[in-house]
Design an enzyme around this catalytic site. Structure first.
Site, PDB file in Angstrom:
ATOM      1  CG  ASP A   4      -1.825   1.152   1.325  1.00  0.00           C
ATOM      2  OD1 ASP A   4      -2.744   1.225   0.500  1.00  0.00           O
ATOM      3  OD2 ASP A   4      -1.624   2.002   2.214  1.00  0.00           O
ATOM      4  CD  GLU A  50      -2.243   1.923  -3.505  1.00  0.00           C
ATOM      5  OE1 GLU A  50      -3.363   2.183  -3.969  1.00  0.00           O
ATOM      6  OE2 GLU A  50      -1.935   2.122  -2.311  1.00  0.00           O
TER       7      GLU A  50
END
Length: 836
Positions: free
Chosen positions: A535, A564
């Site tokens: 993340d 990400e």
């Protein structure tokens, strides 16, 4: 220095005589001489001279009289210099409004503060040291609430106990008064010693650890490379080791029960590189414990960051014999995977899968619910694990299942929901998904049972990890044990917030980097995991991500790492950020491709912005780059690109289409939806599907459902039955991708060699794929038509074609045989044709 007061009457009432005592506290040592000057307002006033000395200031007493009575007194503190009137005022107009019943009043005035104090006990407003912090190994930053003079005696009136001062420096050049200075010491400070600093008038303060804890010198001095942090269990003894270099004392606190408030404290022994250690003899399986450290004369208690098991709600750590948590036939054998491009990810929230009653799953909302086979829902459709297996994906990515903050595990009889992007204990599983959160081993065993069940169905397991921030920096075990180290800070000393949730962890620091690598490898080995999704990976640094990749390769090179890679506003040098711009420096780490995501459906940040499939023209080149996995960097291998159109974040694709195309019929939206999924599953890279995307999942328009109720987030198995044909279409696309290696090319060079884009009408993308297998002569022609009407298209090469995808059906068997190179592609549809 000499000051006076000008007192003037402003408003009157019954009290005729008022005795006023004024205490004036001086901060700077200004040696100028001043004289009185009378000020009048409304009535004649009187001048007042300071007649008495107090510690660090002056005192004046006077009696003010008025026949009409006194209700409010106004005064001005000013320099009494003959040639000037108000230019040298030290305080603007101030008023005395609170009088005792006997008509007397005492006030305190602080130099530089335009406020009246009626009580000397208001210490927070009196001169004081705001903070004293070690910001470099030979530098302390002292900050006060009020300004003082740098010429106020030797070292500006500052003394330091425990070290010798070399000099005092202002932060700004040519400053003569300030409230912030640098205290430079003759020798480097011992970072384990407690120092105290004093300043005339401002008092004394303990010197705390400041930015020095984030220096390279600190990392060099205290980096510990051992593999025994946390608790190391054997049947004969358990060894504890804690890294807390700024602590002067450390203890292990033992508890009998999870909710005990008082435990037995056992002193730890100081060891190398800022660590503390302790051994407890005997079999300690099940021992509940915390750490307690003394820093700057303050004791704090926290859960061991390395603990692998926790009590309910994660408030205490637990020693466990991990071998006792292994399910029967627990094996390291995994489903085969030749290369990352062969993967198809399926993103899943554990509770979402099974919480709906119609799922037919017994352990609803639990780890074991994911492990159940043979479950059926409305109209007999497969649900849960059986549905995922039937769909044909290769990897199930589970969004956070470590121990997180925002679900109360003692109230599981109530509906509670969260995605889990608020970490509390990184190395222990979340308890709300277990059948008994009060028993520490249960959650561990049930995660392993879930992984085992997925592996048996030829499904690999990917864990969504959130090392970029914690639920609360200040409340975190990291900060409680080593304050100021594990998080990233701005220049002004505030917490960085590139994550958008209040804090960023500092992966560039050696012990934070070590923790992340240790944690990831622990999960990979103990739970036999097959991949990790990072993340907000852009918060991390490149070196940390590469070290993770190297560490995982030693365990199993087939473990996939994706993340990400957004370019986030965190105070880290641009070339060090683990984002898309630096993707070429992170081989075999994949980045989510937001360009094809937004190119297909429109920006996720603008609700009504459309994309290629829902009516926006001019996006052909954007989509081509997405298809060829060259959006981020044309030199990247396809395994470094995650191709997707929908995830747990933002609107589902179906809900986005409802916003951008409110006039469209349901049939048209279904076609747009299928077109987007068709492009994803026929593109290069690693395709990624959000759970329920196959039956056009809706969250009722909720774009951020992280804590929304089950009614919003659950997988709707009734909808699965209703959208049966759409699920079959997705299954066909997945089968197609699995059969033809041309959809799964392994290098940028192969993509350049085997993928050729063709000339096509507006809002149409067409290309051919040749097989990378030397003996194969198979060629695929793919046409994506985003127009609202059918288009005619000429395939460059004449031949016999098998139509495998026609916008309504998809698979590996021919839907039709086409003898001509002239084809008609229906509106909002994909054609895939094969020739040999």
């Amino acid at each position: 220095m000499n000051y006076d007061f000008s007192i003037f009457f402003v408003q009157t009432f019954a009290t005729k005589n008022t005795k006023v005592t004024i205490y004036y506290l001086e901060v700077t040592n200004d040696k100028k001489e001043y004289g009185p000057r009378l000020l009048l307002e409304g009535k004649d006033g009187q001048e007042v001279a300071f007649t008495g000395d107090i510690e660090y200031g002056k005192m004046a007493r006077l009696t003010v009289s008025d026949e009409e009575g006194i209700k409010k007194l106004g005064f001005i503190l000013r320099q009494s210099k003959n040639a000037e009137t108000f230019t040298n005022k030290k305080c603007n107009d101030c008023f005395i409004t609170k009088f005792k019943e006997d008509g007397t009043v005492e006030i305190w005035i602080i130099q530089g503060v335009e406020r009246v104090y009626y009580d000397s006990s208001q210490k927070d407003q009196m001169p004081k040291i705001f903070s004293a912090k070690i910001d470099k190994v030979n530098e302390i930053t002292l900050e006060t609430n009020l300004h003082f003079s740098l010429s106020d005696g030797k070292f500006a009136g500052v003394t330091l106990e425990g070290a010798q001062i070399k000099e005092i420096q202002a932060f700004e050049e040519n400053e003569t008064t300030t409230n912030r200075i640098k205290i430079i010491t003759k020798e480097n400070l011992d970072l384990e010693t407690t120092y105290t600093v004093s300043k005339r008038l401002f008092g004394t303060s303990t010197v705390e650890m400041g930015a020095a804890i984030r220096s390279e010198e600190f990392d060099t001095l205290y980096y510990y490379d051992g593999n025994d942090l946390g608790n190391m269990y054997t049947k004969k003894k358990t060894a504890f080791r804690l890294w807390a270099p700024t602590a002067s004392e450390a203890k292990v606190v033992k508890y009998d029960k999870w909710d005990d408030q008082v435990g037995k404290e056992i002193t730890m022994t100081e060891a190398e590189k800022g660590t503390w250690k302790l051994e407890i003899q005997g079999n300690q399986d099940g021992l509940i414990y915390t750490y307690k450290v003394k820093i700057d004369d303050k004791w704090t208690e926290a859960v061991d960051p390395y603990t692998r098991a926790v009590t309910v709600n994660g408030n205490k750590g637990v020693v466990v014999d991990l071998t006792s948590t292994n399910p029967k036939n627990w094996s390291t054998k995994k489903p085969a995977l030749k290369k990352a491009e062969d993967a198809i990810f399926y993103e899943l929230h554990i509770r979402d899968l099974s919480i709906q009653e119609e799922s037919g799953i017994k352990h609803r909302g639990k780890y074991l619910g994911v492990a159940e086979l043979g479950t059926k829902g409305p109209q007999g459709v497969k649900t849960g694990l059986s549905h995922i297996k039937d769909l044909g994906v290769t990897h199930v990515q589970i969004i956070p299942m470590y121990d997180y903050q925002t679900v109360d595990e003692t109230r599981l009889d109530e509906e509670q929901y969260n995605w889990g992007y608020d970490p509390k204990n990184y190395n222990a599983p979340e308890g709300s998904y277990s059948t008994n959160p009060y028993e520490p081993k249960v959650r561990i065993r049930e995660v392993k049972q879930m992984v085992q069940a997925l592996h048996k169905q030829n499904l690999r397991v990917v864990m969504d990890v959130v090392y970029n921030h914690m639920y609360s920096a200040c409340e975190s075990n990291f900060h409680q044990l080593v304050p100021g180290y594990y998080f990233r800070y701005n220049v002004d000393g505030t917490l960085a917030n590139g994550s958008g949730v209040g804090n960023d962890t500092a992966s560039e620091r050696k012990m934070m980097r070590k923790f992340i690598v240790d944690s990831v490898t622990y999960w990979a080995k103990e739970y036999h995991l097959d991949g990790f999704r990072f993340d907000l990976m852009g918060i991390h640094d490149v070196e940390t991500m590469n070290e993770i990749r190297r560490a995982l390769d030693k365990i199993d090179p087939s473990i996939i790492v994706i993340g990400e890679g957004w370019d986030l506003n965190t105070p880290l040098d641009a070339e060090k950020k683990a984002n898309q711009k630096n993707a070429a420096t992170m081989p075999r780490i994949a980045h989510f491709n937001d360009r094809i995501r937004d190119g297909l459906k429109g920006s996720v940040f603008e609700e009504r912005d459309a994309g290629f499939v829902n009516g926006k023209s001019g996006l052909e080149e954007t989509i081509k780059k997405g298809i060829s996995a060259t959006s981020i960097d044309s030199s990247l291998d396809p395994e470094q690109v995650v191709t997707y159109v929908e995830a747990h974040d933002n609107h589902t694709l179906w809900d986005k289409l409802a916003l951008t195309n409110p006039e469209a019929t349901e049939v048209e939206r279904k076609q747009m939806h299928k077109l987007a999924s068709s492009i994803i599953l026929t593109s290069q890279g690693i395709p990624f599907i959000h759970a329920g995307q196959e039956f056009m999942r809706t969250k009722g328009g909720d774009h951020n459902s992280y804590k929304s109720p089950d009614a919003v987030n659950r997988l709707d198995w009734k909808r699965r039955a209703e959208y049966y044909q759409e699920v079959e279409y997705m299954k066909g696309l997945i089968q197609l991708r699995g059969k033809y290696p041309a959809f799964r090319l392994g290098t940028a060079e192969e993509v350049h060699q085997h993928l050729t884009f063709l000339e096509a009408p507006e809002n149409v993308i067409a290309y051919t794929l040749t097989s990378p297998e030397k003996k194969s002569k198979t060629e695929l022609t793919i046409v994506h038509n985003a127009n609202r009407q059918a288009i005619n298209f000429s395939i460059p090469n004449r031949g016999k074609y098998s139509l495998l995808v026609n916008g309504q059906k998809a698979g590996t068997k021919a839907l039709a045989k086409i003898q001509s190179n002239e084809i008609t592609v229906p509106a909002l549809s994909t054609f895939v044709l094969e020739t040999k």
